[in-house]
Design an enzyme around this catalytic site. Structure first.
Site, PDB file in Angstrom:
ATOM      1  N   GLY A  11       0.736  -1.024  -0.342  1.00  0.00           N
ATOM      2  CA  GLY A  11       0.031  -0.146   0.200  1.00  0.00           C
ATOM      3  C   GLY A  11       0.846   0.646   0.133  1.00  0.00           C
ATOM      4  N   ARG A  21      13.119   9.901  -3.471  1.00  0.00           N
ATOM      5  CA  ARG A  21      14.385  10.577  -4.089  1.00  0.00           C
ATOM      6  C   ARG A  21      15.993  11.063  -3.597  1.00  0.00           C
ATOM      7  NH1 ARG A  21      15.344  15.593  -1.433  1.00  0.00           N
ATOM      8  NH2 ARG A  21      15.884  17.423  -2.515  1.00  0.00           N
ATOM      9  N   ARG A  72       0.699  -5.406  -5.058  1.00  0.00           N
ATOM     10  CA  ARG A  72       0.892  -5.976  -3.985  1.00  0.00           C
ATOM     11  C   ARG A  72       0.747  -7.817  -4.771  1.00  0.00           C
ATOM     12  NH1 ARG A  72      -0.481  -3.952   0.972  1.00  0.00           N
ATOM     13  NH2 ARG A  72      -2.665  -2.477   1.067  1.00  0.00           N
ATOM     14  N   ASP A 103       5.790  -4.420   5.968  1.00  0.00           N
ATOM     15  CA  ASP A 103       5.783  -6.210   6.482  1.00  0.00           C
ATOM     16  C   ASP A 103       6.094  -6.745   4.986  1.00  0.00           C
ATOM     17  OD1 ASP A 103       3.525  -5.883   6.548  1.00  0.00           O
ATOM     18  OD2 ASP A 103       3.315  -7.439   8.635  1.00  0.00           O
ATOM     19  N   SER A 105       6.380  -6.693   1.757  1.00  0.00           N
ATOM     20  CA  SER A 105       7.455  -5.976   1.050  1.00  0.00           C
ATOM     21  C   SER A 105       8.610  -6.162   1.886  1.00  0.00           C
ATOM     22  CB  SER A 105       7.661  -4.570   1.226  1.00  0.00           C
ATOM     23  OG  SER A 105       6.068  -3.909   1.436  1.00  0.00           O
ATOM     24  N   THR A 125       4.922   2.728   5.522  1.00  0.00           N
ATOM     25  CA  THR A 125       3.327   2.128   6.038  1.00  0.00           C
ATOM     26  C   THR A 125       2.238   3.435   6.823  1.00  0.00           C
ATOM     27  OG1 THR A 125       1.427   0.725   6.899  1.00  0.00           O
ATOM     28  CG2 THR A 125       3.649   0.771   7.424  1.00  0.00           C
ATOM     29  N   ASP A 127       0.020   2.366   8.764  1.00  0.00           N
ATOM     30  CA  ASP A 127      -0.491   1.950   9.621  1.00  0.00           C
ATOM     31  C   ASP A 127       0.834   2.216  11.078  1.00  0.00           C
ATOM     32  OD1 ASP A 127      -2.545   1.186   7.691  1.00  0.00           O
ATOM     33  OD2 ASP A 127      -1.118  -0.966   7.598  1.00  0.00           O
ATOM     34  N   ASP A 129       2.936   0.124  11.509  1.00  0.00           N
ATOM     35  CA  ASP A 129       2.695  -1.060  11.984  1.00  0.00           C
ATOM     36  C   ASP A 129       4.316  -2.044  12.056  1.00  0.00           C
ATOM     37  OD1 ASP A 129       2.258  -2.066   9.181  1.00  0.00           O
ATOM     38  OD2 ASP A 129       0.857  -3.392   9.784  1.00  0.00           O
ATOM     39  N   ARG A 162     -25.507  15.342  16.682  1.00  0.00           N
ATOM     40  CA  ARG A 162     -25.726  13.874  16.392  1.00  0.00           C
ATOM     41  C   ARG A 162     -24.199  12.958  17.069  1.00  0.00           C
ATOM     42  NH1 ARG A 162     -26.195  14.785  10.566  1.00  0.00           N
ATOM     43  NH2 ARG A 162     -28.434  14.316  10.197  1.00  0.00           N
ATOM     44  N   GLY A 170      -5.753   0.695   8.924  1.00  0.00           N
ATOM     45  CA  GLY A 170      -4.371   0.516   9.884  1.00  0.00           C
ATOM     46  C   GLY A 170      -4.390  -0.724  10.305  1.00  0.00           C
ATOM     47  N   ARG A 171      -5.394  -1.427   9.180  1.00  0.00           N
ATOM     48  CA  ARG A 171      -5.464  -2.825   8.797  1.00  0.00           C
ATOM     49  C   ARG A 171      -5.572  -3.384  10.524  1.00  0.00           C
ATOM     50  NH1 ARG A 171      -3.994  -6.389   4.615  1.00  0.00           N
ATOM     51  NH2 ARG A 171      -2.554  -4.121   4.390  1.00  0.00           N
ATOM     52  N   LYS A 214     -22.323  16.730  27.149  1.00  0.00           N
ATOM     53  CA  LYS A 214     -22.286  16.961  26.249  1.00  0.00           C
ATOM     54  C   LYS A 214     -23.564  15.965  25.353  1.00  0.00           C
ATOM     55  CE  LYS A 214     -18.040  15.532  23.423  1.00  0.00           C
ATOM     56  NZ  LYS A 214     -16.957  14.663  23.285  1.00  0.00           N
ATOM     57  N   GLU A 223     -10.037  -0.350  11.554  1.00  0.00           N
ATOM     58  CA  GLU A 223     -10.387  -0.717  10.612  1.00  0.00           C
ATOM     59  C   GLU A 223     -10.411  -2.453  11.244  1.00  0.00           C
ATOM     60  OE1 GLU A 223      -7.952  -0.691   7.470  1.00  0.00           O
ATOM     61  OE2 GLU A 223      -8.981  -2.257   6.155  1.00  0.00           O
ATOM     62  N   ARG A 244     -24.416   8.427  12.846  1.00  0.00           N
ATOM     63  CA  ARG A 244     -24.107   8.253  11.375  1.00  0.00           C
ATOM     64  C   ARG A 244     -23.062   7.429  11.775  1.00  0.00           C
ATOM     65  NH1 ARG A 244     -28.634  10.111  11.035  1.00  0.00           N
ATOM     66  NH2 ARG A 244     -29.124  11.430   9.433  1.00  0.00           N
TER      67      ARG A 244
HETATM   68  O1  F6P Z   1      -1.233  -1.014   4.680  1.00  0.00           O
HETATM   69  C1  F6P Z   1      -1.728   0.308   4.684  1.00  0.00           C
HETATM   70  C2  F6P Z   1      -3.541  -0.002   4.454  1.00  0.00           C
HETATM   71  O2  F6P Z   1      -3.618   1.385   3.692  1.00  0.00           O
HETATM   72  C3  F6P Z   1      -4.130  -0.488   5.052  1.00  0.00           C
HETATM   73  O3  F6P Z   1      -4.266   0.320   6.477  1.00  0.00           O
HETATM   74  C4  F6P Z   1      -5.522  -0.981   5.119  1.00  0.00           C
HETATM   75  O4  F6P Z   1      -6.260  -2.245   5.553  1.00  0.00           O
HETATM   76  C5  F6P Z   1      -5.310  -1.936   3.418  1.00  0.00           C
HETATM   77  O5  F6P Z   1      -3.724  -0.616   3.243  1.00  0.00           O
HETATM   78  C6  F6P Z   1      -5.693  -1.677   2.075  1.00  0.00           C
HETATM   79  O6  F6P Z   1      -5.488  -2.178   1.383  1.00  0.00           O
HETATM   80  P1  F6P Z   1      -5.611  -1.695  -0.139  1.00  0.00           P
HETATM   81  O7  F6P Z   1      -5.175  -0.537  -0.862  1.00  0.00           O
HETATM   82  O8  F6P Z   1      -4.900  -3.035  -1.111  1.00  0.00           O
HETATM   83  O9  F6P Z   1      -7.596  -2.266  -0.305  1.00  0.00           O
END
Ligand code: F6P
Length: 320
Positions: A11, A21, A72, A103, A105, A125, A127, A129, A162, A170-171, A214, A223, A244
């Site tokens: 990603g 660069r 990917r 990771d 990659s 990334t 994320d 992570d 609301r 963030g996977r 509040k 995610e 919402r």
């Molecule tokens: O690893 C980055 C990321 O944006 C994650 O947060 C998300 O789960 C994933 O890639 C989405 O991947 P794709 O763009 O392949 O749907």
């Protein structure tokens, strides 16, 4: 080392261009020939590459996405795919590779290193992570994007009294959700790393906030937890507060990198080439306590990054 290749993989993340660069410019400054490989490992397999020079990376530092393209690549996971990638390197005299990505990659980079092509990984990334590094390229920009978007969501949530349940990328990791949640003053935050009873956790925080006066609420959901539509319905049903759901989506991955990401990417790209120049492969560049360091890829991939419970508790204690 006379010839190096550079690719971006997985990603995309803001700041990847700044890293490319830095790699190209460091190579040029040290009389190393450098090839820009297109579309990650897919381009390495199919031989999509061209020689880069100081000028070919002009005007990309501030741009989002990756000018090299990314993918990917399933084919690369097979022995046949890896051998094709190695053949491309052999044909073009590439003796070392800088892999800018996450990771997945790095697993590819380590497989290539094992097969005799020294690779250095640069963590990029949104994320954040990658356990060996305090920060990854793209994380800071993404955090700021999420903060801006949720601030805007807050404006309208406030106008209508609301509750908005926001899903953040963030996977399987919750770093973006937690830190952005703190930055926007979320009423409740749910991340995969900290186990809570999701519905009870959210309702109790909303009721608590409501008692204190509040009238609008932002609930941040990672995610990796998901289910924001159903949660918004549940909140409305349980509390009577109009709710919402908002899934921020890929807008989070775009945009011009922040200062922090540009500087980090420049330092990491530079450092990756220096490692290859010293004959070091199968390494990942990282930042630890503001210092650029490096780790063995296997060691790095086996590390775990967790969310500090005290930090998570703090977020809830200071939000009403
Ligand atoms: O690893 C980055 C990321 O944006 C994650 O947060 C998300 O789960 C994933 O890639 C989405 O991947 P794709 O763009 O392949 O749907």
């Amino acid at each position: 080392m006379k010839t190096i290749g550079v690719l971006t993989s997985g990603g995309d993340a803001p700041g990847m261009n700044a890293a490319v660069r830095a790699v190209v410019r460091t190579c040029c400054a040290n009389n190393i020939k450098v090839f820009a490989i297109k579309r990650g490992y897919a381009g390495l397999i199919s031989g999509q590459l061209e020689q880069a020079d100081v000028n070919s990376v002009s005007d990309i530092l501030y741009k989002g996405g990756t000018a090299l393209g990314s993918a990917r690549c399933k084919e690369f996971q097979s022995e046949d795919g890896m051998q094709k990638a190695i053949e491309t390197c052999r044909k073009n005299g590439i003796e070392g590779l800088v892999v800018i990505g996450g990771d997945g990659s790095f697993r590819g980079a380590s497989a290539l290193s094992e097969r005799g092509l020294p690779c250095v990984g640069v963590p990029a990334t949104i994320d954040n992570d990658i356990a060996c590094s305090d920060y990854t390229i793209g994380y800071d920009t993404c955090l700021n994007t999420v903060m801006d978007m949720v601030d805007k969501i807050s404006d309208t949530a406030k106008s209508h009294d609301r509750c908005t349940v926001v899903e953040v990328m963030g996977r399987d990791a919750g770093f973006l959700t937690l830190n952005a949640g703190i930055a926007v003053g979320a009423t409740a935050i749910v991340v995969p790393e900290i186990k809570v009873h999701v519905k009870e956790h959210i309702i109790s925080h909303i009721e608590n906030s409501r008692e204190k006066g509040k009238k609008h609420f932002i609930i941040m959901i990672a995610e990796g937890v998901g289910g924001v539509e159903a949660l918004a319905e549940y909140i409305e049903e349980k509390t009577g507060i109009e709710s919402r759901a908002s899934i921020l989506g890929h807008v989070q991955r775009g945009g011009s990198p922040t200062v922090r990401d540009r500087v980090l990417a420049s330092e990491m790209g530079y450092s990756a080439v220096k490692l290859l120049m010293q004959g070091m492969g199968n390494r990942v560049v990282a930042i630890k306590k503001d210092e650029i360091v490096n780790y063995d890829i296997y060691e790095a991939l086996n590390m775990k990054k967790t969310i500090d419970q005290a930090f998570y508790n703090m977020a809830h204690e200071i939000s009403i």
